[in-house]
Write a protein that holds these residues in place. Structure first.
Motif, PDB file in Angstrom:
ATOM      1  N   UNK A  23       1.136  -1.582   0.071  1.00 59.08           N
ATOM      2  CA  UNK A  23      -0.248   0.011   0.257  1.00 59.08           C
ATOM      3  C   UNK A  23       0.855   1.213  -0.109  1.00 59.08           C
ATOM      4  N   UNK A  24       1.447   0.989   1.437  1.00 63.04           N
ATOM      5  CA  UNK A  24       2.823   2.191   0.391  1.00 63.04           C
ATOM      6  C   UNK A  24       3.231   2.328  -0.291  1.00 63.04           C
ATOM      7  N   UNK A  25       3.439   1.454  -1.011  1.00 56.97           N
ATOM      8  CA  UNK A  25       4.651   2.122  -1.963  1.00 56.97           C
ATOM      9  C   UNK A  25       3.894   2.236  -3.191  1.00 56.97           C
ATOM     10  N   UNK A  26       2.552   1.516  -3.235  1.00 56.33           N
ATOM     11  CA  UNK A  26       1.437   2.344  -4.050  1.00 56.33           C
ATOM     12  C   UNK A  26       0.903   3.582  -4.130  1.00 56.33           C
ATOM     13  N   UNK A  27       0.789   4.112  -2.954  1.00 56.13           N
ATOM     14  CA  UNK A  27       0.663   5.788  -2.302  1.00 56.13           C
ATOM     15  C   UNK A  27       1.732   6.246  -2.977  1.00 56.13           C
ATOM     16  N   UNK A  28       2.873   6.293  -2.649  1.00 53.16           N
ATOM     17  CA  UNK A  28       3.934   6.568  -2.891  1.00 53.16           C
ATOM     18  C   UNK A  28       3.560   7.890  -4.587  1.00 53.16           C
ATOM     19  N   UNK A  29       3.261   6.665  -5.609  1.00 52.27           N
ATOM     20  CA  UNK A  29       3.184   7.690  -6.870  1.00 52.27           C
ATOM     21  C   UNK A  29       1.810   7.840  -6.763  1.00 52.27           C
ATOM     22  N   UNK A  30       0.737   8.810  -5.949  1.00 50.23           N
ATOM     23  CA  UNK A  30      -0.287   9.024  -5.857  1.00 50.23           C
ATOM     24  C   UNK A  30      -0.077  10.366  -4.861  1.00 50.23           C
ATOM     25  N   UNK A  31       0.688  10.262  -3.966  1.00 52.27           N
ATOM     26  CA  UNK A  31       0.611  11.572  -3.721  1.00 52.27           C
ATOM     27  C   UNK A  31       2.094  11.997  -2.706  1.00 52.27           C
ATOM     28  N   UNK A  32       1.956  12.561  -1.495  1.00 50.47           N
ATOM     29  CA  UNK A  32       3.067  13.223  -0.721  1.00 50.47           C
ATOM     30  C   UNK A  32       3.272  12.435   0.722  1.00 50.47           C
TER      31      UNK A  32
END
Length: 98
Positions: A23-32
Motif C-alpha cells: 500500500x505504501x509503495x502504491x501511495x508514493x505514486x499518487x501523493x506526498x
C-alpha cells in the motif's frame, strides 16, 4: 487539467506488514507522504478512481481499513494545518517529466 483536481488525505491501517508495504509503495505514486500511514494527494477524477482500484486490489477488506478524505478543489481549498515539529507543506501543481 488542474481545474478538476481535488485534494485528498489518504490514511490506512493495514493488518499485514507485507500488504502495508505494498500500500505504501502504491501511495508514493499518487501523493506526498506526510507521516506513518498518511498521504496528501492532488488527483483528477481519473487518478482518484485508479488509486481506489489499486488499493482495493491490495487490501484485505476483513482486516484492513483505508480512508480517502476529499478535502475539496485543489485550486480553491485553503488547507489550515497546525504542524508541530517538522513543517507541513501543501502539494502544489508541478510539471512531471516522464
Amino acid at each position: 487539467m488542474a481545474g478538476n483536481e481535488r485534494v485528498y488525505i489518504v490514511t490506512y491501517d493495514i493488518a499485514d506488514p507485507k500488504r502495508g508495504r505494498r500500500v505504501f509503495k502504491s501511495m508514493e505514486g499518487y501523493g506526498r507522504w506526510l507521516q506513518l500511514s498518511v498521504f496528501q494527494c492532488r488527483l483528477t477524477p481519473r487518478r482518484r478512481a485508479a488509486l481506489g482500484a489499486r488499493l482495493d486490489g491490495i487490501i484485505k477488506p476483513s482486516e484492513d481499513h483505508v480512508l480517502i478524505m476529499d478535502i475539496g478543489p485543489a485550486d480553491a481549498v485553503d488547507l489550515r494545518v497546525e504542524s508541530l515539529g517538522r513543517p507541513f507543506e501543501s502539494i502544489r501543481r508541478e510539471a512531471v517529466v516522464v
